[in-house]
Design an enzyme around this catalytic site. Structure first.
Site, PDB file in Angstrom:
ATOM      1  N   GLU A 137      -5.755  -4.413  10.753  1.00  0.00           N
ATOM      2  CA  GLU A 137      -4.787  -3.323  10.869  1.00  0.00           C
ATOM      3  C   GLU A 137      -5.058  -2.523  12.136  1.00  0.00           C
ATOM      4  O   GLU A 137      -5.838  -1.567  12.114  1.00  0.00           O
ATOM      5  CB  GLU A 137      -4.909  -2.400   9.654  1.00  0.00           C
ATOM      6  N   GLY A 144       2.144   2.786  10.704  1.00  0.00           N
ATOM      7  CA  GLY A 144       3.076   3.890  10.515  1.00  0.00           C
ATOM      8  C   GLY A 144       3.773   4.334  11.790  1.00  0.00           C
ATOM      9  O   GLY A 144       4.434   5.367  11.822  1.00  0.00           O
ATOM     10  N   LYS A 173       0.107   4.247  -0.396  1.00  0.00           N
ATOM     11  CA  LYS A 173      -0.571   5.471   0.085  1.00  0.00           C
ATOM     12  C   LYS A 173      -0.269   6.599  -0.907  1.00  0.00           C
ATOM     13  O   LYS A 173      -0.123   6.341  -2.097  1.00  0.00           O
ATOM     14  CB  LYS A 173      -0.140   5.786   1.526  1.00  0.00           C
ATOM     15  N   GLU A 233      -7.058   5.054   7.588  1.00  0.00           N
ATOM     16  CA  GLU A 233      -6.845   6.460   7.202  1.00  0.00           C
ATOM     17  C   GLU A 233      -8.071   7.010   6.490  1.00  0.00           C
ATOM     18  O   GLU A 233      -8.416   8.180   6.625  1.00  0.00           O
ATOM     19  CB  GLU A 233      -5.579   6.577   6.332  1.00  0.00           C
ATOM     20  N   HIS A 278      -9.714   1.426   4.749  1.00  0.00           N
ATOM     21  CA  HIS A 278      -8.449   1.611   5.470  1.00  0.00           C
ATOM     22  C   HIS A 278      -8.683   2.615   6.605  1.00  0.00           C
ATOM     23  O   HIS A 278      -9.480   3.545   6.454  1.00  0.00           O
ATOM     24  CB  HIS A 278      -7.381   2.132   4.502  1.00  0.00           C
ATOM     25  N   ASN A 289       0.872  -1.180   0.000  1.00  0.00           N
ATOM     26  CA  ASN A 289       0.000   0.000   0.000  1.00  0.00           C
ATOM     27  C   ASN A 289       0.910   1.232   0.000  1.00  0.00           C
ATOM     28  O   ASN A 289       1.451   1.603   1.035  1.00  0.00           O
ATOM     29  CB  ASN A 289      -0.895  -0.023   1.253  1.00  0.00           C
ATOM     30  N   SER A 318       3.168  -1.598  10.434  1.00  0.00           N
ATOM     31  CA  SER A 318       4.614  -1.606  10.644  1.00  0.00           C
ATOM     32  C   SER A 318       5.268  -2.960  10.337  1.00  0.00           C
ATOM     33  O   SER A 318       6.216  -3.366  11.019  1.00  0.00           O
ATOM     34  CB  SER A 318       4.959  -1.139  12.061  1.00  0.00           C
TER      35      SER A 318
HETATM   36  P1  PGA Z   1       2.644   0.728   7.649  1.00  0.00           P
HETATM   37  O1  PGA Z   1       1.196   0.895   6.973  1.00  0.00           O
HETATM   38  O2  PGA Z   1       3.219  -0.566   7.152  1.00  0.00           O
HETATM   39  O3  PGA Z   1       3.430   1.934   7.178  1.00  0.00           O
HETATM   40  O4  PGA Z   1       2.429   0.718   9.123  1.00  0.00           O
HETATM   41  C1  PGA Z   1       0.331  -0.194   6.834  1.00  0.00           C
HETATM   42  C2  PGA Z   1      -0.981   0.246   6.242  1.00  0.00           C
HETATM   43  O5  PGA Z   1      -1.490   1.302   6.633  1.00  0.00           O
HETATM   44  O6  PGA Z   1      -1.545  -0.410   5.346  1.00  0.00           O
END
Ligand code: PGA
Length: 248
Positions: free
Chosen positions: A163, A169, A13, A94, A92, A11, A208
């Site tokens: 998640e 993140g 983003k 976000e 997601h 992903n 992460s």
């Molecule tokens: P990350 O993001 O690996 O940077 O923690 C995962 C995600 O939001 O899909």
């Protein structure tokens, strides 16, 4: 070892550029190791820049809950499919927190995806506060039920991504045991809708994930892959994560 095919999703983003498209596609294309099923979800305008390859598929990070019409700035499921996407990430955290997506919109988006022949990757997860208050399972149940209680047949066409919001993140990965506990809960919870499909369902973990922790996560019984954010922007690390899904 379970029978489900391991699945690793990148992903990006709102990151990356044409140079990253070229680096990642070439690196995956040239890889001779044993790769799992791999999906790249770049910003949607880059979909057309990826060469076709047997080593990866392409997906989107979001879609409209509407079929077509006056929805400025939105992209429909049919358009994504036409661009070569086979999967789409839906709900997601976000999107839920920064853009106010509700469980109802998420269910509509899953509907749109499936109607257009795309496989939705439904993201669910609790915040740190919810975990501290021991609400993890009830939050997840609500997010899952919003999608599958009325339409249990969608289970057969979905992937679920766990998640935890506190692990995205932040560099703070959930421990393999914490992840297994939740994946097992998700699978058991969905068994009420269709026990065969729930046991076939791929449940992937995101938050992460990197080349140092992926192997221990993939070793868990109910972890069928990963949704990788930050580490998917580094071609070499992403390939290492992919290879670890097949035990290399
Ligand atoms: P990350 O993001 O690996 O940077 O923690 C995962 C995600 O939001 O899909």
């Amino acid at each position: 070892m379970n029978q489900r095919k391991p699945f690793v999703v990148a992903n990006w983003k709102m990151n990356g550029d044409l140079s990253l498209v070229n680096t990642v596609s070439a690196r995956l294309q040239d890889e001779t190791g044993d790769l799992p099923e791999i999906l790249i979800c770049p910003p949607v305008l880059f979909l057309a820049n990826f060469p076709k390859s047997a080593h990866y598929q392409l997906g989107a990070q979001n879609l409209s809950e509407h079929t077509a019409g006056a929805f400025t700035g939105e992209i429909s499921a049919v358009m994504l499919a036409e661009l070569g996407a086979t999967y789409v990430i839906v709900g997601h955290s976000e999107r839920r927190t920064l853009f106010g997506e509700t469980n109802e919109q998420v269910a509509q988006k899953v509907n749109q995806a499936i109607a257009a022949g795309l496989t939705p990757i439904l993201c669910v997860g609790e915040t740190l506060e919810q975990r501290t208050e021991e609400k993890t399972f009830s939050v997840l149940a609500e997010q899952l039920d919003a999608v599958y209680s009325a339409q249990p047949q969608w289970l057969a066409d979905s992937v679920v991504a766990y998640e935890p919001v506190w692990a995205i993140g932040t560099g703070q990965t959930a421990s393999p045991e914490q992840v297994q506990e939740v994946h097992e809960f998700i699978r058991q919870h969905l068994q009420r809708y269709n026990s065969t499909e729930a046991s076939k369902l791929r449940i992937i973990y995101g938050g992460s994930v990197n080349a140092s922790n992926s192997r221990a996560l993939f070793a868990q019984m109910d972890v069928d892959g990963a949704l990788v954010g930050g580490a998917s922007l580094k071609a070499t690390e992403f390939v290492a994560i992919c290879l670890s899904a097949k035990g290399e």
